[in-house]
Design a protein around this motif. Structure first.
Motif, mmCIF file in Angstrom:
data_model
loop_
_atom_site.group_PDB
_atom_site.id
_atom_site.type_symbol
_atom_site.label_atom_id
_atom_site.label_comp_id
_atom_site.label_asym_id
_atom_site.label_seq_id
_atom_site.Cartn_x
_atom_site.Cartn_y
_atom_site.Cartn_z
ATOM 1 N N ASP A 1 0.834 -1.199 0.000
ATOM 2 C CA ASP A 1 0.000 0.000 0.000
ATOM 3 C C ASP A 1 0.871 1.252 0.000
ATOM 4 N N ALA A 2 1.895 1.188 0.820
ATOM 5 C CA ALA A 2 2.789 2.348 0.874
ATOM 6 C C ALA A 2 3.439 2.583 -0.480
ATOM 7 N N LEU A 3 3.771 1.502 -1.153
ATOM 8 C CA LEU A 3 4.431 1.651 -2.457
ATOM 9 C C LEU A 3 3.480 2.207 -3.511
ATOM 10 N N THR A 4 2.195 1.978 -3.344
ATOM 11 C CA THR A 4 1.273 2.534 -4.333
ATOM 12 C C THR A 4 1.255 4.050 -4.255
ATOM 13 N N ARG A 5 1.690 4.577 -3.146
ATOM 14 C CA ARG A 5 1.680 6.031 -3.003
ATOM 15 C C ARG A 5 3.020 6.657 -3.354
ATOM 16 N N ARG A 6 3.918 5.827 -3.852
ATOM 17 C CA ARG A 6 5.232 6.344 -4.218
ATOM 18 C C ARG A 6 5.580 5.866 -5.602
ATOM 19 N N GLN A 7 6.682 6.419 -6.094
ATOM 20 C CA GLN A 7 7.216 5.828 -7.315
ATOM 21 C C GLN A 7 8.535 5.163 -6.938
ATOM 22 N N TRP A 8 9.617 5.705 -7.441
ATOM 23 C CA TRP A 8 10.875 5.145 -6.968
ATOM 24 C C TRP A 8 11.127 5.678 -5.572
ATOM 25 N N VAL A 9 11.489 4.805 -4.693
ATOM 26 C CA VAL A 9 11.752 5.262 -3.333
ATOM 27 C C VAL A 9 12.961 4.516 -2.794
ATOM 28 N N ARG A 10 13.759 5.249 -2.065
ATOM 29 C CA ARG A 10 14.904 4.592 -1.443
ATOM 30 C C ARG A 10 14.393 3.729 -0.310
ATOM 31 N N GLU A 11 14.953 2.546 -0.216
ATOM 32 C CA GLU A 11 14.394 1.589 0.735
ATOM 33 C C GLU A 11 14.547 2.053 2.175
ATOM 34 N N GLU A 12 15.642 2.764 2.430
ATOM 35 C CA GLU A 12 15.818 3.252 3.798
ATOM 36 C C GLU A 12 14.721 4.252 4.148
ATOM 37 N N ASP A 13 14.413 5.098 3.180
ATOM 38 C CA ASP A 13 13.368 6.085 3.434
ATOM 39 C C ASP A 13 12.042 5.400 3.686
ATOM 40 N N LEU A 14 11.798 4.404 2.875
ATOM 41 C CA LEU A 14 10.546 3.667 3.035
ATOM 42 C C LEU A 14 10.486 3.019 4.406
ATOM 43 N N ALA A 15 11.602 2.435 4.801
ATOM 44 C CA ALA A 15 11.647 1.784 6.106
ATOM 45 C C ALA A 15 11.371 2.790 7.209
ATOM 46 N N LYS A 16 11.972 3.968 7.040
ATOM 47 C CA LYS A 16 11.782 4.997 8.048
ATOM 48 C C LYS A 16 10.313 5.413 8.104
ATOM 49 N N ASP A 17 9.743 5.581 6.926
ATOM 50 C CA ASP A 17 8.348 6.017 6.867
ATOM 51 C C ASP A 17 7.410 4.977 7.465
ATOM 52 N N LEU A 18 7.745 3.738 7.251
ATOM 53 C CA LEU A 18 6.863 2.672 7.728
ATOM 54 C C LEU A 18 7.199 2.247 9.141
ATOM 55 N N LYS A 19 8.242 2.855 9.684
ATOM 56 C CA LYS A 19 8.721 2.461 11.005
ATOM 57 C C LYS A 19 9.047 0.981 11.051
ATOM 58 N N LEU A 20 9.634 0.522 9.999
ATOM 59 C CA LEU A 20 10.055 -0.872 9.951
ATOM 60 C C LEU A 20 11.564 -0.915 10.046
ATOM 61 N N HIS A 21 12.052 -2.070 10.447
ATOM 62 C CA HIS A 21 13.494 -2.218 10.426
ATOM 63 C C HIS A 21 13.945 -2.418 8.986
ATOM 64 N N ASN A 22 15.125 -1.851 8.711
ATOM 65 C CA ASN A 22 15.660 -1.940 7.345
ATOM 66 C C ASN A 22 15.685 -3.364 6.826
ATOM 67 N N LYS A 23 16.210 -4.224 7.680
ATOM 68 C CA LYS A 23 16.389 -5.608 7.246
ATOM 69 C C LYS A 23 15.064 -6.270 6.957
ATOM 70 N N GLN A 24 14.147 -5.989 7.823
ATOM 71 C CA GLN A 24 12.830 -6.602 7.664
ATOM 72 C C GLN A 24 12.197 -6.159 6.354
ATOM 73 N N LEU A 25 12.284 -4.874 6.111
ATOM 74 C CA LEU A 25 11.696 -4.344 4.876
ATOM 75 C C LEU A 25 12.395 -4.939 3.674
ATOM 76 N N ARG A 26 13.707 -5.052 3.765
ATOM 77 C CA ARG A 26 14.447 -5.556 2.618
ATOM 78 C C ARG A 26 14.060 -7.003 2.333
ATOM 79 N N ARG A 27 13.863 -7.759 3.401
ATOM 80 C CA ARG A 27 13.445 -9.141 3.198
ATOM 81 C C ARG A 27 12.104 -9.182 2.480
ATOM 82 N N MET A 28 11.227 -8.307 2.931
ATOM 83 C CA MET A 28 9.907 -8.204 2.319
ATOM 84 C C MET A 28 10.036 -7.850 0.836
#
Lengths: 472, 176
Positions: free
Chosen positions: A45-72
């Motif tokens: 859902d978060a990605l539908t509201r973005r285009q290209w996004v840096r994964e760290e930024d996305l992680a920060k926005d989602l309050k997720l851990h970097n690693k977790q997001l990257r695995r996802m």
């Protein structure tokens, strides 16, 4: 080109297929706390509201851990939902991206300048690949349908043969040994009797009635499963047909996208206001916006509900649980559930949504909201204290006046006292009102950003949910 | 599917072959022994493409035979479930038809033949569509999909289907 139908497609697909995906290995015990199912929906859902996004930024926005997001994200990449790009960047390189983001979206990443002073790091970017998603979802549906239908029609099952004499069973794999040159039939190895195919029920009856029943039950199950699948995935299929003739939004690769964003920024420098995503919420008019306004979310969910009610009006179907999770106002029949459960669903959804929202709101914004809340809260506290003090003072005065009036014993003083008492009560009430006003104010503040929340999340819930998400 | 793999085999050679042609004799015997055989693990050995090395021979007590460990490269054919194959029909009967794809025997049972094709008995048993446009009989070439394989230690037998898109007769001997 319009993103909205495609975003809806992504959201539906996410809820249909990726709702119960966890990033954890299967061997780890799934406790309540660490259960992060549904996180994939949040990420998509978060990605539908973005285009290209840096994964760290996305992680920060989602309050997720970097690693977790990257695995996802790696999982999504394998599922061909997103494209990713990795590159080694200096601080300057990272700035290109930030500049591209900032160019189209002025207020959003302004606070980040200081952070971009990173040395040579590999940065990963990700983006939804709408064209591919469309194909992937279609293929997935096709496979599901085909598998069930094949099963149903005994298409790829291995034929079995039974000897009616000795009820010995053979499969088609034995065929080469059963065939005899003199006639058309298979012959039993034991008694040389003619074999019959097992699906010929009359002949097979003496061999196994129970088996036959089992087969029929299996068929029934398959049929109902197929039917249920068609029913539950109808919104998705509808969306697929709707999207079919639309041009697919294409962002190109990271470099191309950045270049375009820059070009656009340079061209449209005069009218800076048009770059404000809040104003161009509708218009994705060919200009790349790295951040699409939050307002979009509401549209998507609202439509979903509309569609629901459409389908519901034609035939009041019991909605599948994965649809209900989105926190929509549905009749009880549609939910086909107990109310309590629904409530639970509601909170979870609102948390999801609010989390989304939060992720999308600038951190600065969030801070300011929190600050405001704190300020208002302290103000209220102060006021209450002051008023209490005042009240006590008045009471003291009253006591004094009462004692002074005691001698004269006039009723007027008592009346005054009564009045004072009342005032005191009122004062208390006032304070309470003030407080509740404050909270409701913040809620309203909150709602401005979060047009989408239908079940109003209370402040306390929110915090808890936040914590949940962080740890999940 | 075809694979090009390296296999190893202990060859026993009779003492009469010892001489300057020992190596040639050994390879000739290897080819005779191995080509065309089937192992459940690797499939059918189609052809030996080369010898990698011949180890030191070991004389067997009592017999005088010598055992050479030989490493050789060969092409093998191993059918897999789900694989699409083209095969020649060898026999048609009421229960279905048999076909061959090289060394592999494939049986297609009648319920895996499209429903519009019916069995016609007679001199030349065949499966024909109601309008007679498609006919499966002996020596027809069909494209089929394997839906099951039975792999024994020394033989592989498959069952296939032509009840799917793009499967069925690809070359009819009567029209050709």
């Amino acid at each position: 080109m319009s993103l909205e139908p495609f975003n809806r497609l992504v959201k539906l697909a996410a809820r249909a297929f990726y709702d119960d995906i966890t990033t954890k290995g299967d061997n780890q015990p799934k406790t309540g706390r660490s259960d992060n199912r549904g996180i994939s929906v949040v990420v998509l859902d978060a990605l539908t509201r973005r285009q290209w996004v840096r994964e760290e930024d996305l992680a920060k926005d989602l309050k997720l851990h970097n690693k977790q997001l990257r695995r996802m994200l790696r999982f999504f990449e394998e599922e061909k939902l997103i494209t990713r790009d990795h590159r080694k960047e200096t601080a300057k390189g990272a700035k290109i991206f930030s500049a591209a983001v900032a160019a189209t979206n002025d207020f959003h990443h302004t606070g980040k300048e200081g952070e971009e002073k990173v040395k040579l790091h590999t940065h990963s970017y990700c983006c939804l690949d709408y064209a591919q998603i469309y194909d992937v979802v279609r293929y997935r549906l096709h496979r599901m349908r085909k598998k069930l239908k094949d099963e149903l029609e005994n298409k790829n099952t291995i034929q079995e043969y039974i000897c009616p004499n000795c009820s010995r069973r053979y499969t088609a794999l034995d065929a080469i040994r059963l065939v005899t040159p003199d006639d058309d039939y298979f012959h039993c190895e034991n008694c040389n009797g003619e074999l019959v195919a097992e699906s010929d029920k009359l002949a097979a009856q003496e061999a196994g009635d129970g088996d036959d029943n089992a087969r029929r039950r299996r068929r029934e199950k398959l049929k109902s499963m197929l039917q249920k699948m068609e029913e539950q995935l109808k919104p998705l299929a509808d969306q697929l047909t709707r999207v079919k003739d639309l041009p697919v939004p294409e962002f190109g690769n990271l470099q191309a996208w950045e270049a375009r964003a820059h070009a656009h920024a340079r061209g449209g420098l005069g009218d800076g206001s048009s770059n404000d995503p809040s104003k161009s919420s509708q218009g994705y008019g060919g200009t790349p916006m790295p951040f699409l306004g939050d307002t979009k979310v509401e549209v998507a969910f609202g439509k979903e509900e509309d569609l629901k009610s459409e389908t519901a009006s034609t035939s009041l179907k019991v909605l599948p649980p994965w649809m209900i999770k989105q926190g929509m106002n549905l009749s009880k029949e549609q939910r086909g559930e107990v109310k309590e459960e629904v409530k639970m669903d509601g909170t979870s959804t609102s948390s999801t949504v609010s989390d989304d929202k939060k992720s999308s709101v600038n951190t600065d914004d969030k801070r300011s909201i929190q600050d405001e809340y704190v300020k208002a809260y302290y103000a209220a506290l102060l006021k209450k204290q002051q008023e209490l003090e005042e009240a006590s003072k008045k009471q003291q005065e009253l006591l004094i006046s009462n004692t002074s009036n005691m001698d004269s014993g006039t009723s007027s003083a008592r009346q005054v006292g009564m009045k004072f008492k009342r005032e005191e009560d009122e004062g208390d009430e006032d304070v309470e009102w003030e407080e509740s006003n404050v909270t409701s104010n913040t809620n309203e503040n909150y709602k401005v950003n979060d047009l989408n929340v239908q079940a109003e999340p209370s402040g306390g819930d929110e915090d808890e949910d936040d914590i949940d998400w962080e740890e999940g | 599917m075809f694979f090009h793999i390296t296999l190893e085999r202990n060859m026993q050679l009779h003492p009469r072959h010892f001489g300057r042609n020992l190596r040639e004799n050994l390879i000739a015997k290897l080819m005779k022994d191995v080509e065309g055989t089937c192992s459940g693990r690797h499939g059918f050995v189609v052809a030996i493409t080369g010898i990698e090395n011949v180890g030191k021979g070991l004389i067997r007590d009592g017999t005088g035979f010598v055992t050479f460990p030989v490493k050789y490269r060969c092409v093998v054919f191993r059918p897999f479930k789900g694989q699409i194959l083209e095969a020649v029909v060898t026999m048609v009967n009421k229960m279905g038809f048999f076909a061959e794809a090289g060394p592999v025997q494939i049986f297609v049972s009648n319920h895996l033949i499209p429903d519009d094709m019916e069995f016609q008995s007679g001199d030349m048993p065949n499966y024909t569509t109601s309008d007679g446009s498609v006919k499966i009989q002996k020596d027809s070439e069909v494209r089929l999909k394997l839906i099951g394989t039975r792999v024994d230690a020394t033989e592989i037998f498959c069952i296939g289907t032509i009840k799917d898109d793009f499967l069925g007769v690809i070359n009819d001997p009567t029209t050709a």
